[in-house]
Design a protein around this motif. Structure first.
Motif, PDB file in Angstrom:
ATOM      1  N   ASP A 173       4.165 -64.472  22.853  1.00  0.00           N
ATOM      2  CA  ASP A 173       4.251 -63.883  21.520  1.00  0.00           C
ATOM      3  C   ASP A 173       5.493 -63.929  21.092  1.00  0.00           C
ATOM      4  O   ASP A 173       6.320 -63.218  21.953  1.00  0.00           O
ATOM      5  CB  ASP A 173       3.652 -62.591  21.585  1.00  0.00           C
ATOM      6  CG  ASP A 173       3.328 -62.005  20.137  1.00  0.00           C
ATOM      7  OD1 ASP A 173       4.198 -62.286  19.006  1.00  0.00           O
ATOM      8  OD2 ASP A 173       2.688 -61.120  19.839  1.00  0.00           O
ATOM      9  N   SER A 174       5.882 -64.633  19.944  1.00  0.00           N
ATOM     10  CA  SER A 174       7.331 -64.873  19.559  1.00  0.00           C
ATOM     11  C   SER A 174       7.796 -63.873  18.553  1.00  0.00           C
ATOM     12  O   SER A 174       8.729 -63.884  18.067  1.00  0.00           O
ATOM     13  CB  SER A 174       7.459 -66.255  18.631  1.00  0.00           C
ATOM     14  OG  SER A 174       6.610 -66.350  17.612  1.00  0.00           O
ATOM     15  N   SER A 211     -13.655 -68.545  19.210  1.00  0.00           N
ATOM     16  CA  SER A 211     -12.536 -68.599  20.102  1.00  0.00           C
ATOM     17  C   SER A 211     -11.329 -68.246  19.300  1.00  0.00           C
ATOM     18  O   SER A 211     -11.127 -68.090  18.148  1.00  0.00           O
ATOM     19  CB  SER A 211     -12.159 -70.306  20.309  1.00  0.00           C
ATOM     20  OG  SER A 211     -11.092 -70.389  20.678  1.00  0.00           O
ATOM     21  N   ALA A 213      -8.382 -69.522  19.761  1.00  0.00           N
ATOM     22  CA  ALA A 213      -7.253 -70.527  20.006  1.00  0.00           C
ATOM     23  C   ALA A 213      -6.327 -70.416  18.821  1.00  0.00           C
ATOM     24  O   ALA A 213      -5.066 -70.657  19.108  1.00  0.00           O
ATOM     25  CB  ALA A 213      -7.860 -71.738  20.169  1.00  0.00           C
ATOM     26  N   ALA A 214      -6.883 -70.334  17.629  1.00  0.00           N
ATOM     27  CA  ALA A 214      -6.181 -70.485  16.527  1.00  0.00           C
ATOM     28  C   ALA A 214      -5.015 -69.261  16.366  1.00  0.00           C
ATOM     29  O   ALA A 214      -3.741 -69.374  15.920  1.00  0.00           O
ATOM     30  CB  ALA A 214      -6.875 -70.284  15.202  1.00  0.00           C
ATOM     31  N   ILE A 216      -3.863 -67.581  19.106  1.00  0.00           N
ATOM     32  CA  ILE A 216      -2.660 -67.682  20.161  1.00  0.00           C
ATOM     33  C   ILE A 216      -1.775 -68.911  19.805  1.00  0.00           C
ATOM     34  O   ILE A 216      -0.575 -68.628  20.000  1.00  0.00           O
ATOM     35  CB  ILE A 216      -3.560 -68.055  21.347  1.00  0.00           C
ATOM     36  CG1 ILE A 216      -4.321 -66.811  21.775  1.00  0.00           C
ATOM     37  CG2 ILE A 216      -2.778 -68.633  22.495  1.00  0.00           C
ATOM     38  CD1 ILE A 216      -5.373 -67.154  23.154  1.00  0.00           C
ATOM     39  N   SER A 217      -2.229 -69.849  19.186  1.00  0.00           N
ATOM     40  CA  SER A 217      -1.371 -70.760  18.793  1.00  0.00           C
ATOM     41  C   SER A 217      -0.361 -70.324  17.703  1.00  0.00           C
ATOM     42  O   SER A 217       0.763 -70.783  17.713  1.00  0.00           O
ATOM     43  CB  SER A 217      -2.154 -72.217  18.397  1.00  0.00           C
ATOM     44  OG  SER A 217      -1.313 -73.149  17.718  1.00  0.00           O
ATOM     45  N   ALA A 218      -0.727 -69.585  16.750  1.00  0.00           N
ATOM     46  CA  ALA A 218       0.227 -69.073  15.581  1.00  0.00           C
ATOM     47  C   ALA A 218       1.165 -68.250  16.430  1.00  0.00           C
ATOM     48  O   ALA A 218       2.170 -68.190  15.805  1.00  0.00           O
ATOM     49  CB  ALA A 218      -0.848 -68.351  14.608  1.00  0.00           C
ATOM     50  N   ALA A 220       2.815 -68.390  18.666  1.00  0.00           N
ATOM     51  CA  ALA A 220       4.036 -68.905  19.279  1.00  0.00           C
ATOM     52  C   ALA A 220       4.858 -69.348  18.056  1.00  0.00           C
ATOM     53  O   ALA A 220       5.948 -70.039  18.397  1.00  0.00           O
ATOM     54  CB  ALA A 220       3.588 -70.271  20.131  1.00  0.00           C
ATOM     55  N   THR A 221       4.476 -69.413  16.866  1.00  0.00           N
ATOM     56  CA  THR A 221       5.404 -70.225  15.738  1.00  0.00           C
ATOM     57  C   THR A 221       6.372 -68.928  15.023  1.00  0.00           C
ATOM     58  O   THR A 221       7.192 -69.555  14.724  1.00  0.00           O
ATOM     59  CB  THR A 221       4.357 -70.582  14.823  1.00  0.00           C
ATOM     60  OG1 THR A 221       3.778 -69.416  14.213  1.00  0.00           O
ATOM     61  CG2 THR A 221       3.519 -71.465  15.583  1.00  0.00           C
ATOM     62  N   ARG A 226       1.157 -68.594   8.837  1.00  0.00           N
ATOM     63  CA  ARG A 226       0.471 -69.055   9.757  1.00  0.00           C
ATOM     64  C   ARG A 226      -0.600 -68.113  10.717  1.00  0.00           C
ATOM     65  O   ARG A 226      -1.686 -68.403  10.789  1.00  0.00           O
ATOM     66  CB  ARG A 226       1.062 -70.106  10.792  1.00  0.00           C
ATOM     67  CG  ARG A 226       0.093 -70.794  11.674  1.00  0.00           C
ATOM     68  CD  ARG A 226       0.657 -72.083  12.368  1.00  0.00           C
ATOM     69  NE  ARG A 226       0.084 -72.612  13.395  1.00  0.00           N
ATOM     70  CZ  ARG A 226       0.322 -73.788  14.349  1.00  0.00           C
ATOM     71  NH1 ARG A 226       1.479 -74.104  14.370  1.00  0.00           N
ATOM     72  NH2 ARG A 226      -0.548 -74.005  15.274  1.00  0.00           N
ATOM     73  N   ALA A 230      -4.986 -67.224  10.508  1.00  0.00           N
ATOM     74  CA  ALA A 230      -5.626 -67.332  11.977  1.00  0.00           C
ATOM     75  C   ALA A 230      -6.250 -66.050  11.965  1.00  0.00           C
ATOM     76  O   ALA A 230      -7.270 -65.864  12.815  1.00  0.00           O
ATOM     77  CB  ALA A 230      -4.768 -67.657  12.728  1.00  0.00           C
TER      78      ALA A 230
END
Length: 311
Positions: A173-174, A211, A213-214, A216-218, A220-221, A226, A230
């Motif tokens: 997590d960013s 899922s 996934a969306a 989890i990907s967001a 990181a940004t 974003r 999600a």
């Protein structure tokens, strides 16, 4: 004659964080009645604090911040701190005795796992108070016996929850992310009632939860837009169906500048993702100005249950 100095009772002070669900995918109910979940938890900076003190009897005294109504907190054997004490005492093979003072800042029955935070705090406090030295995996197993959200309340941060939510895996997590939290002024929502309404509204629900996934990907940004796009909660629609005012509140928050509004878990607390701390405080002011009696600002992720003070 010198009188021996009397030893003061030992105390352990533990703070545990509220959780929010950035993603809550709910599958159709299994034969045992439970719904499989895929969820992304985040711990945010609203806390309950528990002080456990050695005693020859068992007692729990609960009080809260001005905006927290503790009248709905179960008492007696149904209190989750009492259940945690009985469970830990059985493992350690000691009498289930301690004096607990619980101060709540997490809304009660608000979809933010305040009870789970108290259970996690009690397990950690008793482990230290009784010098039990419980390994982490055993402490997590005990937590899972108390409720699906309790293992995460121990870990905190941001994590993926599967099964009934009790199987917890930390994820990157960013953050920080800034949230405006609006507890309901019209009472709580029963989690079983929201799940029943989910079953009624979606009789053909997929057995596999959506899922994460969306999200989890967001995460990181570090892009709030974003992440906002999600955010997902399968229980939001049934919660709003039971409490249409929640939908009105989400619309109001987004019209006042929130990146995205979301019902927290099974509700009725509503969350609003903000672009920055400045934007979060501006949004909070606007919502207060629109008549919301309690509006809180918190950042996440933060740690889970932590010892604040111990002997």
């Amino acid at each position: 004659m010198v009188t021996p100095e009397r030893r003061l009772p030992r105390s352990v002070d533990v703070r545990a964080s509220a959780k929010i669900n950035l993603h809550l995918g709910v599958g159709a109910a299994r034969e045992d009645g439970f719904h499989p979940l895929e969820t992304v938890y985040q711990a945010i900076g609203l806390h309950d604090e528990l002080v456990a003190t050695e005693d020859e009897a068992f007692r729990v005294v609960t009080h809260g911040a001005a905006y927290v109504d503790v009248t709905d907190v179960p008492v007696g054997a149904d209190n989750i701190v009492a259940r945690a004490t009985a469970l830990m005492a059985a493992r350690v093979e000691v009498e289930p005795t301690a004096d607990f003072l619980v101060h709540k800042e997490i809304p009660v029955a608000g979809g933010m796992a305040g009870g789970s935070a108290d259970a996690a705090a009690a397990l950690l406090a008793l482990d230290r108070l009784w010098d039990a030295g419980t390994p982490d995996d055993e402490l997590l197993a005990l937590a899972a016996e108390l409720g699906s959200d309790v293992p995460f309340a121990l870990i905190g941060g941001t994590a993926l929850g599967t099964g009934r939510g009790e199987l917890v895996t930390p994820i990157a997590d960013s953050g920080p992310w800034w949230w405006v939290v609006v507890p309901s002024s019209a009472g709580g929502l029963s989690t079983p009632a929201v799940y029943r309404r989910f079953d009624e509204m979606f009789p053909g629900a997929d057995p596999e939860p959506a899922s994460a996934a969306a999200v989890i990907s967001a995460l990181a940004t570090h892009d709030p837009h974003r992440l906002g796009a999600a955010l997902h909660n399968d229980l939001q629609e049934p919660a709003i169906d039971l409490r249409p005012d929640l939908g009105d509140l989400l619309d109001r928050g987004e019209s006042e500048g929130a990146v995205r509004g979301l019902v927290s878990g099974s509700g009725p607390t509503c969350l609003f993702l903000a672009e920055s701390p400045t934007a979060a405080h501006a949004l909070a002011g606007a919502l207060r100005g629109s008549g919301q009696p309690v509006v809180l600002v918190a950042a996440g992720p933060v740690p889970g249950a932590q010892v604040v003070d111990a002997p």
